[in-house]
Write a protein that holds these residues in place. Structure first.
Motif, PDB file in Angstrom:
ATOM      1  N   ARG A 195       2.077  10.845  -7.090  1.00 19.17           N
ATOM      2  CA  ARG A 195       0.887  11.078  -7.909  1.00 19.17           C
ATOM      3  C   ARG A 195      -0.285  10.226  -7.426  1.00 19.17           C
ATOM      4  O   ARG A 195      -1.438  10.672  -7.418  1.00 19.17           O
ATOM      5  CB  ARG A 195       1.208  10.768  -9.379  1.00 19.17           C
ATOM      6  N   TYR A 196       0.012   8.989  -7.044  1.00 15.91           N
ATOM      7  CA  TYR A 196      -1.026   8.087  -6.531  1.00 15.91           C
ATOM      8  C   TYR A 196      -1.722   8.717  -5.327  1.00 15.91           C
ATOM      9  O   TYR A 196      -2.953   8.746  -5.243  1.00 15.91           O
ATOM     10  CB  TYR A 196      -0.379   6.759  -6.149  1.00 15.91           C
ATOM     11  N   MET A 197      -0.923   9.208  -4.374  1.00 11.66           N
ATOM     12  CA  MET A 197      -1.506   9.795  -3.174  1.00 11.66           C
ATOM     13  C   MET A 197      -2.188  11.119  -3.475  1.00 11.66           C
ATOM     14  O   MET A 197      -3.208  11.456  -2.858  1.00 11.66           O
ATOM     15  CB  MET A 197      -0.424   9.964  -2.107  1.00 11.66           C
ATOM     16  N   MET A 198      -1.645  11.877  -4.421  1.00 14.33           N
ATOM     17  CA  MET A 198      -2.282  13.132  -4.800  1.00 14.33           C
ATOM     18  C   MET A 198      -3.697  12.886  -5.316  1.00 14.33           C
ATOM     19  O   MET A 198      -4.645  13.598  -4.953  1.00 14.33           O
ATOM     20  CB  MET A 198      -1.441  13.841  -5.866  1.00 14.33           C
ATOM     21  N   ARG A 199      -3.863  11.861  -6.135  1.00 19.90           N
ATOM     22  CA  ARG A 199      -5.200  11.535  -6.652  1.00 19.90           C
ATOM     23  C   ARG A 199      -6.129  11.101  -5.530  1.00 19.90           C
ATOM     24  O   ARG A 199      -7.327  11.393  -5.556  1.00 19.90           O
ATOM     25  CB  ARG A 199      -5.103  10.452  -7.727  1.00 19.90           C
ATOM     26  N   ARG A 200      -5.588  10.387  -4.539  1.00 22.69           N
ATOM     27  CA  ARG A 200      -6.420   9.930  -3.423  1.00 22.69           C
ATOM     28  C   ARG A 200      -6.825  11.100  -2.526  1.00 22.69           C
ATOM     29  O   ARG A 200      -7.972  11.166  -2.053  1.00 22.69           O
ATOM     30  CB  ARG A 200      -5.665   8.884  -2.602  1.00 22.69           C
TER      31      ARG A 200
ATOM     32  N   GLU B 106       0.837  -1.199   0.000  1.00 22.95           N
ATOM     33  CA  GLU B 106       0.000   0.000   0.000  1.00 22.95           C
ATOM     34  C   GLU B 106       0.873   1.251   0.000  1.00 22.95           C
ATOM     35  O   GLU B 106       2.004   1.245   0.492  1.00 22.95           O
ATOM     36  CB  GLU B 106      -0.920   0.008   1.230  1.00 22.95           C
ATOM     37  N   ILE B 107       0.328   2.320  -0.585  1.00 24.41           N
ATOM     38  CA  ILE B 107       1.018   3.598  -0.587  1.00 24.41           C
ATOM     39  C   ILE B 107       0.687   4.320   0.720  1.00 24.41           C
ATOM     40  O   ILE B 107      -0.483   4.482   1.073  1.00 24.41           O
ATOM     41  CB  ILE B 107       0.602   4.463  -1.789  1.00 24.41           C
ATOM     42  N   VAL B 108       1.718   4.729   1.442  1.00 20.26           N
ATOM     43  CA  VAL B 108       1.549   5.461   2.692  1.00 20.26           C
ATOM     44  C   VAL B 108       2.269   6.801   2.579  1.00 20.26           C
ATOM     45  O   VAL B 108       3.099   7.007   1.690  1.00 20.26           O
ATOM     46  CB  VAL B 108       2.099   4.655   3.891  1.00 20.26           C
ATOM     47  N   GLY B 109       1.971   7.712   3.505  1.00 27.40           N
ATOM     48  CA  GLY B 109       2.554   9.046   3.458  1.00 27.40           C
ATOM     49  C   GLY B 109       1.530  10.059   2.997  1.00 27.40           C
ATOM     50  O   GLY B 109       0.347   9.745   2.826  1.00 27.40           O
ATOM     51  N   THR B 110       1.955  11.270   2.752  1.00 28.37           N
ATOM     52  CA  THR B 110       1.037  12.338   2.377  1.00 28.37           C
ATOM     53  C   THR B 110       1.729  13.323   1.445  1.00 28.37           C
ATOM     54  O   THR B 110       2.966  13.457   1.466  1.00 28.37           O
ATOM     55  CB  THR B 110       0.503  13.081   3.610  1.00 28.37           C
ATOM     56  N   THR B 111       0.930  14.019   0.647  1.00 28.05           N
ATOM     57  CA  THR B 111       1.447  15.065  -0.240  1.00 28.05           C
ATOM     58  C   THR B 111       1.371  16.435   0.419  1.00 28.05           C
ATOM     59  O   THR B 111       1.778  17.427  -0.182  1.00 28.05           O
ATOM     60  CB  THR B 111       0.642  15.104  -1.551  1.00 28.05           C
ATOM     61  N   ARG B 112       0.858  16.502   1.649  1.00 27.71           N
ATOM     62  CA  ARG B 112       0.556  17.797   2.274  1.00 27.71           C
ATOM     63  C   ARG B 112       1.763  18.437   2.942  1.00 27.71           C
ATOM     64  O   ARG B 112       1.663  19.511   3.500  1.00 27.71           O
ATOM     65  CB  ARG B 112      -0.588  17.626   3.270  1.00 27.71           C
ATOM     66  N   GLY B 113       2.898  17.762   2.976  1.00 31.24           N
ATOM     67  CA  GLY B 113       4.097  18.366   3.525  1.00 31.24           C
ATOM     68  C   GLY B 113       4.238  18.266   5.022  1.00 31.24           C
ATOM     69  O   GLY B 113       5.190  18.817   5.591  1.00 31.24           O
ATOM     70  N   ASP B 114       3.296  17.601   5.717  1.00 32.96           N
ATOM     71  CA  ASP B 114       3.375  17.490   7.171  1.00 32.96           C
ATOM     72  C   ASP B 114       3.620  16.053   7.613  1.00 32.96           C
ATOM     73  O   ASP B 114       3.277  15.656   8.716  1.00 32.96           O
ATOM     74  CB  ASP B 114       2.094  18.013   7.822  1.00 32.96           C
TER      75      ASP B 114
END
Length: 339
Positions: free
Chosen positions: A164-169, A42-50
């Protein structure tokens, strides 16, 4: 041990007519799990910078692919190197380099088929799945990396894939996909911010290649009209264009770079797994892009590129005419007015 032929018929496929896949070359290969089952993690983490940057947290099967199955390619074929791996939950990207001609009777398809066979066996063993149950979709996709900069572009694309995967989610409204959207009786597939269709001010970017016998980009008309369009775009209006002629491309690229609102028409179909390349993806992430692709079944038989140019610009004109009351059906559901 890798099987000779893998678990499907992909090893018998030739992708590009006339190309010898046994000779030295560099390839990007994409292999997809059947039904998009997320078996590799699974993809974990965030694109939000925090928090952590998005990345794959591999399953036991994902770990086996990285630690065992990928190295087998070079072990059994020393003339082949795997330059880059991007393991995603439901598919695998590889950049494969063939440094020397493969042995008689071998080619890229056989290597990929054997790799798929090894991963399938690992899946059966780790999950108690009945042997010969298909793990992957039949076949695979490849790109031959020959053009200047193509390898670097693909490496960067694969590095950013989890992001990109997480950005779409995290921002689903900006990455909507519609396989059938009807506008003015014409069917399109679409990807991006659908609400751009409802923006009240839309401007067609339409330039012929030549004006009064000279390249349009050298004319006063181009200077005046391009300044007008750019001004309208910076005010928040939407530009609409297929970006075919040189001047149309200039405006389109400027809109993408400056994150101005843009509806881009393309002739390439948008399927279930189609994704935009880097600059258009970033524009989607900012909510400033919608890509529209007319259904191939609805396209006329073009006699020339000139006919194609005019037809796509005719569609752009139709899109510009969409108003608040215009019926726009997305997969049978009306697109909400406003936005």
């Amino acid at each position: 041990m890798m099987s000779k032929e893998g678990m499907d018929n992909s090893c018998q496929t030739r992708r590009m007519y006339g190309h010898d896949y046994a000779l030295p070359g560099t390839y990007e290969v994409t292999i997809v799990v059947a039904n998009r089952n997320p078996v590799f993690g699974e993809i974990v983490g965030t694109t939000r910078g925090d928090g952590e940057r998005p990345h794959l947290k591999p399953s036991l099967l994902g770990e086996a692919v990285l630690a065992n199955e990928i190295p087998k390619i070079h072990y059994y074929y020393p003339m082949v190197e795997v330059w880059q791996v991007c393991l995603m939950p439901d598919h695998i990207h590889l950049i494969v380099r063939i440094n020397q001609p493969l042995p008689q009777g071998k080619h890229l398809g056989i290597i990929i088929g054997a790799f798929k066979g090894g991963v399938s066996r690992a899946w059966w063993q780790l999950n108690g799945v009945e042997q010969n149950t298909p793990l992957f979709e039949s076949n695979y996709n490849d790109h031959i990396l020959m053009r200047d900069g193509q390898l670097g572009n693909w490496k960067r694309y694969l590095q950013d894939n989890p992001y990109r995967y997480m950005m779409r989610r995290e921002h689903p409204d900006l990455f909507q996909r519609a396989l059938c959207i009807t506008i003015g009786g014409k069917r399109y597939s679409a990807f991006g911010n659908m609400l751009l269709l409802r923006q009240p001010e839309k401007h067609q970017v339409f330039f012929h290649r030549r004006t009064n016998g000279m390249p349009t980009e050298n004319t006063d008309f181009w200077k005046t009209e391009s300044e007008r369009l750019i001004s309208e775009a910076f005010s928040g209006d939407v530009l609409v264009t297929p970006g075919v002629s040189e001047c149309e491309k200039r405006i389109k690229n400027m809109a993408l770079e400056q994150r101005l609102r843009l509806i881009h028409l393309q002739s390439e179909p948008i399927g279930r797994y189609w994704k935009p390349e880097h600059n258009r993806f970033e524009a989607c992430a900012h909510g400033t892009l919608l890509v529209l692709a007319p259904w191939p079944e609805d396209l006329p038989a073009f006699v020339s590129d000139y006919d194609r140019f005019h037809y796509l610009n005719h569609l752009a004109k139709t899109v510009c005419a969409i108003g608040h009351e215009t019926s726009v059906a997305v997969q049978g559901v009306s697109l909400a007015h406003g936005g």
